[in-house]
Design a protein around this motif. Structure first.
Motif: not given
Length: 300
Positions: A152-177
């Protein structure tokens, strides 16, 4: 899957000393050494799900598995990042969740086998998984990301990086604990700690020191709670109240609201770490929600 009463989970975890690598810094260091000397298998179970097909390929030196429905045309994709404290390999519960998502959400699930500590670091792994997400967007038309605990840590970090570096907004970030702040400094953690049979701060800090590599612990690639959430796509978050990571989940809910980010929060009262992966009725219900959110977000 056999269903067990949720009330026996915490006593069983205590009996099994599930927290032994977290309650002692020395034990955590011994565990890192043991896992690096004798890695455990990452192979999927032989009998995973009758309605999915499993394939594997190499991507930048990593084994990357694809779990896809056997029948019909899948819609979009999800990159699933397994948990395990950045030190433990993927296990059967992760595989079964990936298969359930693929079959019931009618989507392709990509499962990377990423390098663990002491060999893998937060920045390296986030960069590579970000590339996987972008490849999935090109190949399948859309891609979300999800993971449990360390994943989950990696997933949210990647979502942030994709937004910042590539302008990509993901349709879903699923975080379990998810692990969100690797400083383990939330003042509410000591209040929750006596009820948590699984995680603890001393070992968590040791694993975090390995995982951060050359990055600062406050860097969002390590601790995504410190990232600016504005502009992220929808987040779904699960957290149990008997989990020392739960106080940071509350902070993420607050930060998302302040940033105007859609966040669907599911709190398991009396539930332990990664309860959606467990063979309980509450875990089963949580998995149904996970499938529903992924299916609706990828088909929108």
């Amino acid at each position: 899957m056999v269903t067990v009463p949720s009330g026996i989970v915490a006593p069983a975890l205590r009996l099994a000393r599930a927290n032994r690598t977290f309650v002692s810094a020395d034990e955590a260091r011994r565990h890192v050494r043991a896992r690096s000397l004798r890695p455990t298998s990452y192979a999927p179970p032989g009998r995973l799900h009758p309605d999915v097909r499993v394939d594997v390929a190499e991507h930048g030196g990593w084994p990357v598995y694809t779990v896809a429905p056997r029948i019909g045309t899948p819609v979009g994709s999800l990159v699933y990042v397994h948990g395990g404290g950045w030190v433990n390999q993927i296990v059967s519960q992760h595989w079964h969740l990936a298969a359930q998502i693929a079959a019931e959400a009618n989507t392709t699930v990509t499962v990377p086998i990423y390098p663990l500590i002491p060999f893998g670091t937060a920045s390296e792994v986030a960069s590579h998984i970000g590339d996987l997400v972008r490849d999935n967007i090109d190949r399948y038309g859309s891609a979300g990301i999800g993971g449990d605990s360390a994943g989950g840590q990696i997933s949210l970090s990647v979502a942030l990086s994709l937004r910042d570096s590539h302008g990509i907004v993901l349709p879903q970030t699923m975080l379990i604990s998810p692990a969100l702040d690797l400083t383990w400094s939330n003042p509410q953690i000591p209040r929750v700690q006596p009820t948590d049979p699984w995680l603890a701060t001393p070992g968590g800090k040791v694993f975090a020191e390995y995982w951060r590599g050359d990055s600062d612990l406050l860097d969002p690639v390590v601790s995504p709670l410190f990232g600016d959430l504005a502009g992220l796509g929808p987040i779904t978050l699960f957290s149990g109240t008997r989990d020392v990571l739960n106080p940071d989940a509350h902070l993420l809910v607050e930060k998302a609201a302040d940033a105007g980010v859609e966040l669907d929060y599911h709190e398991g009262v009396g539930q332990v770490h990664v309860f959606p992966l467990l063979p309980t009725r509450i875990g089963r219900d949580a998995r149904a929600v996970i499938v529903s959110r992924i299916r609706s977000s990828l088909s929108a």
